[in-house]
Design a protein around this motif. Sequence first.
Motif, PDB file in Angstrom:
ATOM      1  N   ASP A 173     -31.429   3.911   7.388  1.00  0.00           N
ATOM      2  CA  ASP A 173     -30.034   4.319   7.563  1.00  0.00           C
ATOM      3  C   ASP A 173     -29.761   5.622   6.807  1.00  0.00           C
ATOM      4  N   ALA A 174     -29.021   6.519   7.467  1.00  0.00           N
ATOM      5  CA  ALA A 174     -28.473   7.698   6.784  1.00  0.00           C
ATOM      6  C   ALA A 174     -26.961   7.491   6.782  1.00  0.00           C
ATOM      7  N   VAL A 175     -26.388   7.359   5.607  1.00  0.00           N
ATOM      8  CA  VAL A 175     -24.971   6.994   5.515  1.00  0.00           C
ATOM      9  C   VAL A 175     -24.201   7.955   4.618  1.00  0.00           C
ATOM     10  N   GLU A 176     -23.026   8.321   5.107  1.00  0.00           N
ATOM     11  CA  GLU A 176     -22.138   9.183   4.357  1.00  0.00           C
ATOM     12  C   GLU A 176     -20.812   8.456   4.193  1.00  0.00           C
ATOM     13  N   THR A 177     -20.319   8.355   2.971  1.00  0.00           N
ATOM     14  CA  THR A 177     -18.999   7.772   2.734  1.00  0.00           C
ATOM     15  C   THR A 177     -18.222   8.781   1.894  1.00  0.00           C
ATOM     16  N   PRO A 178     -16.930   8.549   1.678  1.00  0.00           N
ATOM     17  CA  PRO A 178     -16.177   9.493   0.831  1.00  0.00           C
ATOM     18  C   PRO A 178     -16.737   9.565  -0.589  1.00  0.00           C
ATOM     19  N   PHE A 202     -27.544   6.820  11.933  1.00  0.00           N
ATOM     20  CA  PHE A 202     -26.808   7.826  11.162  1.00  0.00           C
ATOM     21  C   PHE A 202     -25.322   7.478  11.255  1.00  0.00           C
ATOM     22  N   GLY A 203     -24.707   7.144  10.136  1.00  0.00           N
ATOM     23  CA  GLY A 203     -23.305   6.722  10.176  1.00  0.00           C
ATOM     24  C   GLY A 203     -22.458   7.370   9.102  1.00  0.00           C
ATOM     25  N   ARG A 204     -21.160   7.366   9.364  1.00  0.00           N
ATOM     26  CA  ARG A 204     -20.223   7.923   8.390  1.00  0.00           C
ATOM     27  C   ARG A 204     -19.001   7.013   8.295  1.00  0.00           C
ATOM     28  N   TYR A 205     -18.460   6.888   7.103  1.00  0.00           N
ATOM     29  CA  TYR A 205     -17.195   6.178   6.898  1.00  0.00           C
ATOM     30  C   TYR A 205     -16.170   7.154   6.336  1.00  0.00           C
ATOM     31  N   GLU A 206     -14.958   7.082   6.884  1.00  0.00           N
ATOM     32  CA  GLU A 206     -13.857   7.850   6.297  1.00  0.00           C
ATOM     33  C   GLU A 206     -13.225   6.970   5.217  1.00  0.00           C
ATOM     34  N   TYR A 207     -12.041   7.326   4.761  1.00  0.00           N
ATOM     35  CA  TYR A 207     -11.411   6.519   3.709  1.00  0.00           C
ATOM     36  C   TYR A 207     -11.122   5.096   4.182  1.00  0.00           C
ATOM     37  N   PRO A 252     -10.301 -16.372   1.383  1.00  0.00           N
ATOM     38  CA  PRO A 252     -10.026 -14.936   1.225  1.00  0.00           C
ATOM     39  C   PRO A 252     -11.321 -14.204   0.875  1.00  0.00           C
ATOM     40  N   ALA A 253     -11.271 -12.903   0.881  1.00  0.00           N
ATOM     41  CA  ALA A 253     -12.421 -12.119   0.408  1.00  0.00           C
ATOM     42  C   ALA A 253     -12.333 -11.984  -1.102  1.00  0.00           C
ATOM     43  N   TYR A 254     -13.452 -11.702  -1.719  1.00  0.00           N
ATOM     44  CA  TYR A 254     -13.435 -11.420  -3.153  1.00  0.00           C
ATOM     45  C   TYR A 254     -12.670 -10.116  -3.356  1.00  0.00           C
ATOM     46  N   PRO A 255     -11.717 -10.074  -4.295  1.00  0.00           N
ATOM     47  CA  PRO A 255     -10.891  -8.863  -4.437  1.00  0.00           C
ATOM     48  C   PRO A 255     -11.655  -7.722  -5.105  1.00  0.00           C
ATOM     49  N   LEU A 256     -11.900  -6.683  -4.358  1.00  0.00           N
ATOM     50  CA  LEU A 256     -12.661  -5.539  -4.874  1.00  0.00           C
ATOM     51  C   LEU A 256     -11.768  -4.318  -4.994  1.00  0.00           C
ATOM     52  N   GLU A 257     -11.822  -3.670  -6.138  1.00  0.00           N
ATOM     53  CA  GLU A 257     -11.015  -2.462  -6.332  1.00  0.00           C
ATOM     54  C   GLU A 257     -11.630  -1.261  -5.639  1.00  0.00           C
ATOM     55  N   SER A 258     -12.930  -1.310  -5.415  1.00  0.00           N
ATOM     56  CA  SER A 258     -13.506  -0.207  -4.654  1.00  0.00           C
ATOM     57  C   SER A 258     -14.641  -0.705  -3.784  1.00  0.00           C
ATOM     58  N   VAL A 259     -14.585  -0.298  -2.536  1.00  0.00           N
ATOM     59  CA  VAL A 259     -15.644  -0.605  -1.590  1.00  0.00           C
ATOM     60  C   VAL A 259     -16.398   0.698  -1.391  1.00  0.00           C
ATOM     61  N   PHE A 260     -17.685   0.640  -1.615  1.00  0.00           N
ATOM     62  CA  PHE A 260     -18.482   1.864  -1.666  1.00  0.00           C
ATOM     63  C   PHE A 260     -19.153   2.150  -0.333  1.00  0.00           C
ATOM     64  N   ARG A 298       0.832  -1.206   0.000  1.00  0.00           N
ATOM     65  CA  ARG A 298       0.000   0.000   0.000  1.00  0.00           C
ATOM     66  C   ARG A 298       0.866   1.257   0.000  1.00  0.00           C
ATOM     67  N   GLN A 299       1.933   1.232   0.825  1.00  0.00           N
ATOM     68  CA  GLN A 299       2.815   2.395   0.929  1.00  0.00           C
ATOM     69  C   GLN A 299       3.549   2.635  -0.390  1.00  0.00           C
ATOM     70  N   LEU A 300       4.002   1.547  -0.968  1.00  0.00           N
ATOM     71  CA  LEU A 300       4.745   1.622  -2.225  1.00  0.00           C
ATOM     72  C   LEU A 300       3.892   2.242  -3.324  1.00  0.00           C
ATOM     73  N   ALA A 301       2.657   1.802  -3.433  1.00  0.00           N
ATOM     74  CA  ALA A 301       1.780   2.280  -4.498  1.00  0.00           C
ATOM     75  C   ALA A 301       1.056   3.564  -4.103  1.00  0.00           C
ATOM     76  N   GLU A 302       1.199   3.971  -2.858  1.00  0.00           N
ATOM     77  CA  GLU A 302       0.453   5.129  -2.327  1.00  0.00           C
ATOM     78  C   GLU A 302      -1.031   4.968  -2.633  1.00  0.00           C
ATOM     79  N   GLU A 303      -1.552   3.834  -2.238  1.00  0.00           N
ATOM     80  CA  GLU A 303      -2.924   3.458  -2.580  1.00  0.00           C
ATOM     81  C   GLU A 303      -3.445   2.550  -1.457  1.00  0.00           C
ATOM     82  N   ALA A 304      -4.527   2.971  -0.804  1.00  0.00           N
ATOM     83  CA  ALA A 304      -5.034   2.225   0.352  1.00  0.00           C
ATOM     84  C   ALA A 304      -5.655   0.884  -0.048  1.00  0.00           C
ATOM     85  N   ASN A 305      -6.303   0.838  -1.210  1.00  0.00           N
ATOM     86  CA  ASN A 305      -6.930  -0.407  -1.655  1.00  0.00           C
ATOM     87  C   ASN A 305      -5.869  -1.343  -2.238  1.00  0.00           C
TER      88      ASN A 305
END
Lengths: 313, 313
Positions: free
Chosen positions: B12-17, B82-87, B220-228, A176-183
């Motif tokens: 639910d009221a949800v805020e994400t990045p 009411f919830g919020r997620y950071e990065y 393992p988990a399914y590899p996801l490039e973005s978790v929303f 993650r640090q190398l790619a500067e990418e959290a995912n």
Amino acid sequence: MSLLVVGSVAFDAVETPFGKRDQMLGGSASHFSISASFFTDVRVVAVVGGDFSSDELAVFAKHHVDTTDLEVVPDGETFRWFGRYEYDLNVAHTLDTHLNVFAGFEPKLSDASKNSRLVFLGNIQPDLQRGVRAQVPNAELVALDTMNLWIDTTRESLQKTIEVVDLLIVNDAEARQLAEEANLIKAARKILSWGPHTLIVKRGEYGAAMFTKDEYFAIPAYPLESVFDPTGAGDTFAGGFMGYLSSQETIDEAAMRRAMIFGSVMASFNVEEFGTERVRRLTHDEINERFRAFKRMTYFEEIPFERVAQATK
Amino acid sequence: MSLLVVGSVAFDAVETPFGKRDQMLGGSASHFSISASFFTDVRVVAVVGGDFSSDELAVFAKHHVDTTDLEVVPDGETFRWFGRYEYDLNVAHTLDTHLNVFAGFEPKLSDASKNSRLVFLGNIQPDLQRGVRAQVPNAELVALDTMNLWIDTTRESLQKTIEVVDLLIVNDAEARQLAEEANLIKAARKILSWGPHTLIVKRGEYGAAMFTKDEYFAIPAYPLESVFDPTGAGDTFAGGFMGYLSSQETIDEAAMRRAMIFGSVMASFNVEEFGTERVRRLTHDEINERFRAFKRMTYFEEIPFERVAQATK
């Protein structure tokens, strides 16, 4: 047809909640080569001081590790690492580091070493790694390890080194640090775009993952009720991985996947005792038994779901 | 032959990045039942207020979720979170919680519900969970979810509840906290000694593990490039797991392993969009495609190592 490792040979002083050792054989090249020796012939390129005794050399000899390129500086002292682990054995606390002869390490490869089929560039300064890489132009596969220190202090040189190797082995945080990418999945894609065809990410108690352009392979760790000393687990993994590959005529995705298992098997033994103590006296039966355990703990039948009753749209 | 879930139905009221929603269908019983509905017939025991509209009921209806035991308190308001997620999407920050009608929730089971084959006790107060458990004495498998709040505040009651269920589903940190044991394998052994024959540990991006007395299974988990939006991932996993089991005539180790995969598949879809939005419009083809992807990403050939050259002792 052999495997070359360039890295450190050291004396480790380690303290864990379960005991301590004042001076034991350590360093990336030691852990790597002893682990790999169960699968193939290994050559070590490293440097030690005059304090490196026949006892330590006997360990390499017993495992048929070729130490022709192990440079001895008679009036110098061997690299020493002093570390401690608290109950969270995932974090190593470095108490002190005496680089000693390792500070002036200039890897020197004999002709035999230059003709190695597989090469592992252990965790040393990236310029040195790149220098070695240039001396093995015909290697079928060159793998690289690194650490956060080099990402922090020599990112540019490290990047250049990554560009000229086939495979990078790092841990989760380093990727993650190398790619500067959290995912991690995005991080892996980015790192692969720099040149290596394969990225292996070590995740400690969560196992390991292997990324190539088209494939993803992930495995859990072997379930251990007690971890005694994690020092060298990463290099022991790499040794099992590269050692197994070296034993195979064809290095394809299927062989790499089995190599991931053998790497994990070796690492799981490594952490059961201090330093190289457990791995040193392993048998092939023990290794294969744990390999089969990995199959049992990851196997499921591929039967897709078919709804027999009323269908949900 | 059906599946019962007792838990919360909420707004639910949800805020994400990546965006926000002011009011969407949420709660453990909602996520669970919609996920499970792809595999089996589900009944929901929960409570909502007069503000719960026909739009939300239509979602359950579309998925053939039986809402006979969904109690409506006309002059009350539905539970709101009411919830919020950071990065770091692994950590949910609760901004506010309005329990509303959920504060006085007393699960009432119809006779049909009492005869359910499988039961999932969603994350509510452990006394209430135990009360429900007593009403389903003939269930083939009763599963329990909980959270750190109940471990902190009602440990004794929670322990009693764990003793009378067959399966506990918690996350990594909860398992360690519950057993007061940092090593997960030891923690699992301890929890199983209290009564449940199976423990499932959810590890977020690292996948999931299943412990029984004699077997260990990890994926393992399914590899996801973005978790929303990770809200409801755990309940969606449980819904896929229990829903699949409910579709099987025999609940054995092999079925449980496949259920782990289907649970992971459903959870992986859940986090791709807000709330239940992605799961709602899933197809069985999409589910089975991702099931097969799990096989591909975990498969390796079981070929033990045989050293052909000189043997290392």
